[in-house]
Motif scaffolding. Structure first.
Motif, PDB file in Angstrom:
ATOM      1  N   GLY A 173      -6.720   1.332  11.419  1.00  0.00           N
ATOM      2  CA  GLY A 173      -5.700   0.848  10.500  1.00  0.00           C
ATOM      3  C   GLY A 173      -4.276   1.207  10.862  1.00  0.00           C
ATOM      4  N   ALA A 174      -4.061   1.803  12.043  1.00  0.00           N
ATOM      5  CA  ALA A 174      -2.693   2.107  12.465  1.00  0.00           C
ATOM      6  C   ALA A 174      -1.949   0.804  12.750  1.00  0.00           C
ATOM      7  N   ARG A 175      -0.633   0.829  12.521  1.00  0.00           N
ATOM      8  CA  ARG A 175       0.169  -0.377  12.723  1.00  0.00           C
ATOM      9  C   ARG A 175       1.371  -0.080  13.614  1.00  0.00           C
ATOM     10  N   VAL A 234      15.250  -4.168   6.311  1.00  0.00           N
ATOM     11  CA  VAL A 234      14.271  -3.136   5.966  1.00  0.00           C
ATOM     12  C   VAL A 234      13.072  -3.745   5.246  1.00  0.00           C
ATOM     13  N   ARG A 235      13.322  -4.650   4.316  1.00  0.00           N
ATOM     14  CA  ARG A 235      12.238  -5.171   3.465  1.00  0.00           C
ATOM     15  C   ARG A 235      11.126  -5.854   4.263  1.00  0.00           C
ATOM     16  N   PRO A 236      11.412  -6.801   5.176  1.00  0.00           N
ATOM     17  CA  PRO A 236      10.312  -7.405   5.921  1.00  0.00           C
ATOM     18  C   PRO A 236       9.660  -6.457   6.914  1.00  0.00           C
ATOM     19  N   THR A 237      10.415  -5.465   7.393  1.00  0.00           N
ATOM     20  CA  THR A 237       9.827  -4.492   8.304  1.00  0.00           C
ATOM     21  C   THR A 237       8.828  -3.600   7.570  1.00  0.00           C
ATOM     22  N   VAL A 238       9.216  -3.125   6.397  1.00  0.00           N
ATOM     23  CA  VAL A 238       8.312  -2.303   5.590  1.00  0.00           C
ATOM     24  C   VAL A 238       7.078  -3.102   5.184  1.00  0.00           C
ATOM     25  N   ARG A 239       7.266  -4.349   4.918  1.00  0.00           N
ATOM     26  CA  ARG A 239       6.123  -5.186   4.526  1.00  0.00           C
ATOM     27  C   ARG A 239       5.045  -5.207   5.617  1.00  0.00           C
ATOM     28  N   LEU A 240       5.458  -5.237   6.889  1.00  0.00           N
ATOM     29  CA  LEU A 240       4.476  -5.228   7.969  1.00  0.00           C
ATOM     30  C   LEU A 240       3.725  -3.907   8.041  1.00  0.00           C
ATOM     31  N   LEU A 241       4.282  -2.868   7.439  1.00  0.00           N
ATOM     32  CA  LEU A 241       3.629  -1.563   7.409  1.00  0.00           C
ATOM     33  C   LEU A 241       2.758  -1.359   6.179  1.00  0.00           C
ATOM     34  N   THR A 242       3.038  -2.078   5.105  1.00  0.00           N
ATOM     35  CA  THR A 242       2.432  -1.755   3.811  1.00  0.00           C
ATOM     36  C   THR A 242       1.589  -2.852   3.184  1.00  0.00           C
ATOM     37  N   ASP A 243       1.749  -4.085   3.601  1.00  0.00           N
ATOM     38  CA  ASP A 243       1.060  -5.187   2.925  1.00  0.00           C
ATOM     39  C   ASP A 243      -0.429  -5.158   3.269  1.00  0.00           C
ATOM     40  N   PRO A 244      -1.309  -4.969   2.282  1.00  0.00           N
ATOM     41  CA  PRO A 244      -2.745  -4.940   2.577  1.00  0.00           C
ATOM     42  C   PRO A 244      -3.268  -6.263   3.113  1.00  0.00           C
ATOM     43  N   LEU A 269      11.151   4.593   3.828  1.00  0.00           N
ATOM     44  CA  LEU A 269       9.792   5.090   4.030  1.00  0.00           C
ATOM     45  C   LEU A 269       9.603   6.459   3.383  1.00  0.00           C
ATOM     46  N   ALA A 270      10.636   7.294   3.457  1.00  0.00           N
ATOM     47  CA  ALA A 270      10.562   8.611   2.814  1.00  0.00           C
ATOM     48  C   ALA A 270      10.392   8.467   1.310  1.00  0.00           C
ATOM     49  N   ALA A 271      11.106   7.508   0.718  1.00  0.00           N
ATOM     50  CA  ALA A 271      11.006   7.286  -0.727  1.00  0.00           C
ATOM     51  C   ALA A 271       9.626   6.790  -1.130  1.00  0.00           C
ATOM     52  N   THR A 326       0.845  -1.175   0.000  1.00  0.00           N
ATOM     53  CA  THR A 326       0.000   0.000   0.000  1.00  0.00           C
ATOM     54  C   THR A 326       0.889   1.237   0.000  1.00  0.00           C
ATOM     55  N   PRO A 327       0.655   2.207  -0.882  1.00  0.00           N
ATOM     56  CA  PRO A 327       1.476   3.428  -0.858  1.00  0.00           C
ATOM     57  C   PRO A 327       1.386   4.116   0.495  1.00  0.00           C
ATOM     58  N   LEU A 328       2.441   4.806   0.864  1.00  0.00           N
ATOM     59  CA  LEU A 328       2.489   5.488   2.149  1.00  0.00           C
ATOM     60  C   LEU A 328       2.285   6.992   2.015  1.00  0.00           C
ATOM     61  N   ASP A 329       1.860   7.452   0.836  1.00  0.00           N
ATOM     62  CA  ASP A 329       1.636   8.883   0.628  1.00  0.00           C
ATOM     63  C   ASP A 329       0.688   9.430   1.691  1.00  0.00           C
ATOM     64  N   GLY A 330       1.156  10.450   2.403  1.00  0.00           N
ATOM     65  CA  GLY A 330       0.316  11.085   3.416  1.00  0.00           C
ATOM     66  C   GLY A 330       0.297  10.386   4.749  1.00  0.00           C
ATOM     67  N   ARG A 331       0.929   9.227   4.851  1.00  0.00           N
ATOM     68  CA  ARG A 331       0.952   8.485   6.113  1.00  0.00           C
ATOM     69  C   ARG A 331       2.108   8.994   6.975  1.00  0.00           C
ATOM     70  N   VAL A 332       1.872   9.050   8.258  1.00  0.00           N
ATOM     71  CA  VAL A 332       2.886   9.527   9.206  1.00  0.00           C
ATOM     72  C   VAL A 332       3.422   8.330   9.986  1.00  0.00           C
ATOM     73  N   VAL A 333       4.731   8.138   9.930  1.00  0.00           N
ATOM     74  CA  VAL A 333       5.363   6.972  10.551  1.00  0.00           C
ATOM     75  C   VAL A 333       6.470   7.434  11.488  1.00  0.00           C
ATOM     76  N   LEU A 334       6.423   6.983  12.720  1.00  0.00           N
ATOM     77  CA  LEU A 334       7.484   7.250  13.691  1.00  0.00           C
ATOM     78  C   LEU A 334       8.396   6.034  13.759  1.00  0.00           C
ATOM     79  N   VAL A 335       9.696   6.268  13.615  1.00  0.00           N
ATOM     80  CA  VAL A 335      10.691   5.200  13.714  1.00  0.00           C
ATOM     81  C   VAL A 335      11.678   5.589  14.808  1.00  0.00           C
TER      82      VAL A 335
END
Length: 279
Positions: free
Chosen positions: A140-142, A225-235, A29-31, A5-14
């Motif tokens: 839908g926050a993760r 990074v890849r599996p971590t981002v997946r937990l944030l973006t995979d519908p 995430l910025a990209a 799922t695109p992250l456009d407009g989503r706010v993520v704290l790391v």
């Protein structure tokens, strides 16, 4: 990956973005169009990575706190609650590793064994204090807790490891505690509001912590990074909560994580240690 799922407009704290996987995760995430909230302990390094992320054209803001001090964790939460209108995702990436001298037992500002404080108590407290912000988006926050395949039961008779201290053992105990707290919080929250999952991102990434302990890195940080981002973006993971993943695969954590007495004992210890900062 195509199922993101695109992250456009989503706010993520790391948390822990000034080096290692945290820095790489923030840039990734910025990209993807996210607004990235960067946490770090060192103001100079935090400013440097903040400038690096902003140079990509992404929106980013920095927040400083020492997660080895629960008073600063609480202050960080209050600062975020006052400054940010929303929070769509939270990644607990900051870590205290095994240490360059694994025989040297370190303590937090409150006198707690440092690995337990940074790797378990800080995420526990920060997540719970930020729940109003995570819920503000309407669902839908993760929350993603970066754990480890290295897991060891906490000795509830000696939780501060005052006897026979060893840094990597302390690290493994704290990471299992983090996984157990993942399960506990997920059980408390409606999955339609906030999901909470943990993962082992990759084995022996090339990070300062791995090198400091004297281990030989086997993979680059991008592998984590890849599996971590997946937990944030995979519908497909919408509504999936209270799980532990070894990279991309849902799996079973250490048996101790499923023992009712162990879970109750750890929960009681955790509540006692964070109680002065919980309200």
């Amino acid at each position: 990956m195509n199922n993101e799922t695109p992250l456009d407009g989503r706010v993520v704290l790391v948390t822990g973005t000034t080096q290692g996987m945290g820095r790489a995760l923030a840039l990734d995430l910025a990209a993807r169009g996210a607004t990235v909230l960067l946490h770090g302990r060192d103001p100079r390094r935090l400013a440097a990575v903040l400038a690096e992320v902003r140079a990509t054209g992404a929106e980013a803001r920095g927040y400083r706190a020492d997660l080895g001090d629960l008073a600063q964790v609480r202050a960080l939460a209050e600062e975020l609650l006052g400054a940010e209108p929303r929070l769509d995702a939270l990644v607990h990436n900051a870590v205290a590793g095994g240490g360059s001298d694994p025989t040297r037992r370190e303590l937090s500002a409150q006198g707690v064994e440092l690995r337990l404080a940074v790797n378990h108590l800080a995420p526990h407290l920060l997540t719970r204090r930020l729940l109003p912000l995570l819920r503000r988006g309407g669902g839908g926050a993760r929350v993603v807790n970066v754990a480890s395949i290295g897991q060891s039961p906490v000795d509830l008779a000696d939780p501060m490891l005052e006897r026979g201290y060893e840094g990597l053992e302390a690290y493994c105990r704290s990471k299992l505690a983090l996984i157990m707290d993942t399960f506990a919080l997920a059980a408390e929250l409606p999955a339609g509001e906030v999901t909470v999952n943990a993962l082992h991102p990759a084995h022996l990434m090339d990070t300062p912590g791995v090198r400091a302990y004297g281990l030989v890195p086997e993979v680059g940080v991008e592998e984590g990074v890849r599996p971590t981002v997946r937990l944030l973006t995979d519908p497909a993971l919408a509504g999936v909560t209270g799980r532990y993943f070894d990279r991309f695969t849902e799996t079973r954590a250490h048996d101790w994580a499923y023992d009712p007495a162990a879970r109750a004992g750890l929960a009681a210890l955790t509540e006692r240690l964070v109680a002065p900062f919980a309200n």
